[in-house]
Design a protein around this motif. Sequence first.
Motif, mmCIF file in Angstrom:
data_model
loop_
_atom_site.group_PDB
_atom_site.id
_atom_site.type_symbol
_atom_site.label_atom_id
_atom_site.label_comp_id
_atom_site.label_asym_id
_atom_site.label_seq_id
_atom_site.Cartn_x
_atom_site.Cartn_y
_atom_site.Cartn_z
ATOM 1 N N PHE A 188 0.878 -1.174 0.000
ATOM 2 C CA PHE A 188 0.000 0.000 0.000
ATOM 3 C C PHE A 188 0.912 1.219 0.000
ATOM 4 N N TYR A 189 0.753 2.071 -1.009
ATOM 5 C CA TYR A 189 1.661 3.183 -1.226
ATOM 6 C C TYR A 189 0.941 4.521 -1.067
ATOM 7 N N ARG A 190 1.751 5.554 -0.898
ATOM 8 C CA ARG A 190 1.233 6.920 -1.047
ATOM 9 C C ARG A 190 2.226 7.705 -1.894
ATOM 10 N N ASP A 205 6.080 6.623 -1.252
ATOM 11 C CA ASP A 205 6.288 5.985 0.048
ATOM 12 C C ASP A 205 5.536 4.667 0.101
ATOM 13 N N VAL A 206 5.977 3.775 0.983
ATOM 14 C CA VAL A 206 5.291 2.509 1.200
ATOM 15 C C VAL A 206 4.945 2.398 2.680
ATOM 16 N N LEU A 207 3.756 1.838 2.972
ATOM 17 C CA LEU A 207 3.330 1.673 4.359
ATOM 18 C C LEU A 207 4.098 0.513 4.988
ATOM 19 N N CYS A 208 4.690 0.792 6.157
ATOM 20 C CA CYS A 208 5.519 -0.192 6.845
ATOM 21 C C CYS A 208 4.959 -0.482 8.229
ATOM 22 N N ALA A 209 5.540 -1.470 8.903
ATOM 23 C CA ALA A 209 5.123 -1.826 10.248
ATOM 24 C C ALA A 209 5.225 -0.607 11.153
ATOM 25 N N GLY A 210 4.269 -0.494 12.054
ATOM 26 C CA GLY A 210 4.235 0.643 12.979
ATOM 27 C C GLY A 210 2.837 1.126 13.302
ATOM 28 N N PRO A 211 2.036 1.607 12.316
ATOM 29 C CA PRO A 211 2.464 1.807 10.927
ATOM 30 C C PRO A 211 3.278 3.090 10.766
ATOM 31 N N MET A 212 4.122 3.092 9.745
ATOM 32 C CA MET A 212 4.876 4.275 9.386
ATOM 33 C C MET A 212 5.161 4.224 7.893
ATOM 34 N N TRP A 213 5.452 5.373 7.332
ATOM 35 C CA TRP A 213 5.732 5.459 5.907
ATOM 36 C C TRP A 213 7.226 5.593 5.676
ATOM 37 N N LYS A 214 7.738 4.872 4.680
ATOM 38 C CA LYS A 214 9.135 4.980 4.296
ATOM 39 C C LYS A 214 9.233 5.175 2.788
ATOM 40 N N ALA A 235 8.223 -3.279 4.939
ATOM 41 C CA ALA A 235 6.964 -2.907 4.288
ATOM 42 C C ALA A 235 5.870 -3.908 4.632
ATOM 43 N N LEU A 236 4.641 -3.420 4.837
ATOM 44 C CA LEU A 236 3.496 -4.290 5.058
ATOM 45 C C LEU A 236 3.025 -4.831 3.713
ATOM 46 N N HIS A 237 2.522 -6.073 3.728
ATOM 47 C CA HIS A 237 2.081 -6.699 2.485
ATOM 48 C C HIS A 237 0.619 -7.112 2.592
ATOM 49 N N PHE A 238 -0.097 -6.940 1.490
ATOM 50 C CA PHE A 238 -1.530 -7.225 1.419
ATOM 51 C C PHE A 238 -1.756 -8.132 0.212
ATOM 52 N N ASP A 239 -2.598 -9.144 0.393
ATOM 53 C CA ASP A 239 -2.776 -10.176 -0.627
ATOM 54 C C ASP A 239 -3.808 -9.734 -1.661
#
Length: 369
Positions: A188-190, A205-214, A235-239
Amino acid sequence: MQRRTFLFAVSAVAFSGSLWQEAAMASAGTSPYGPLLPPDANGVALPAGFTSRVVARSGRAVGGILWHPAPDGGACFPDGSGWIYVSNSEIPLAGGVSALKFRADGSIDRAYRILNGTNLNCAGGATPWNTWLSCEEIFRGRVYETDPYGSRSAQPRNAMGRFKHEAAACDPDHRVVYLTEDEEDGCFYRFVPGTWGDLSSGRLDVLCAGPMWKKVPDPGPAVFEKQTRHQVSDALHFDGGEGCYYAGGVCYFTAKGDHKVWAYDAAGNVLGTAYEGGGTLDGIDNITGSRAGDLYVAEDGGNMEINIITPDRVVAPIMRLDGQGSSEITGPAFSPDGSRLYFSSQRGTSGERAGTGGITYEVTGPFRR
């Protein structure tokens, strides 16, 4: 957008066990529109007071063009006293986008192409400045910014990343564009443009654990380089990322493999869910919403329904297509006044993958708005 119940569901990720389940799970209930009646002459089952019509069929003439095969993501735009519905074509090499221009009385004025020669244009999203972002669902796919009014040529927006794009949703409050990725381990990006309203440059950016953006180091990797979803280790992953819709500070996005409607509270930077599979909603795919705060989620397969999710977390079907179980519902979008809902059956009754049997519908009725 009425946020209180959905945000309660989102905030519930801070808890665990039965409390989390109770807070996060929307439940089957009675539709605010009542039960579905038997299918009408178009094969559309609707509540009392609603009517359907077919506005276009793939390969048949409408408004001066042949309507495209495999209609997919779509959106509506104001046009004087009328409006425009745009629709992607999810076929290889000749995908692109077509537009239907409606007069004030709902009759079709004309149809025309606004994007040609692109690949598997799946979903996308409307911008606040009235352009349509059409997304290619292919390896290293692009986002194309198109003009629904047909005056300006489409432009690739490479800074938004080269990956298997699905949908986009603009967040005017934080001046970013959210993007989904249709991979089994999609992200999931922004996209943060340098100037709001100009998508030609910016940061992905990509949504990462936390959540936080990197920040994604290389948004446009070459074929044999590490792709965007694998460049940031946490990075968090979604199926199977699918639809994406922003309203009232929350971005709702769907993942077909997760069987969830995810909800990202942008103001609070909290990730949770608005719906988890197991109820009446199956084959979670495209998503849109109404000014009343309701979400409308289309099914890919399942029993070919569009389900409503109300702000008090009731989930119920508001439309069903009979005899089209090998198709999928795509492109749900409301007319600017909220009185008409447009959507397509990508493969219609034929079920052919080429999408030659595609049907685009309009439903009119007392929608909450």
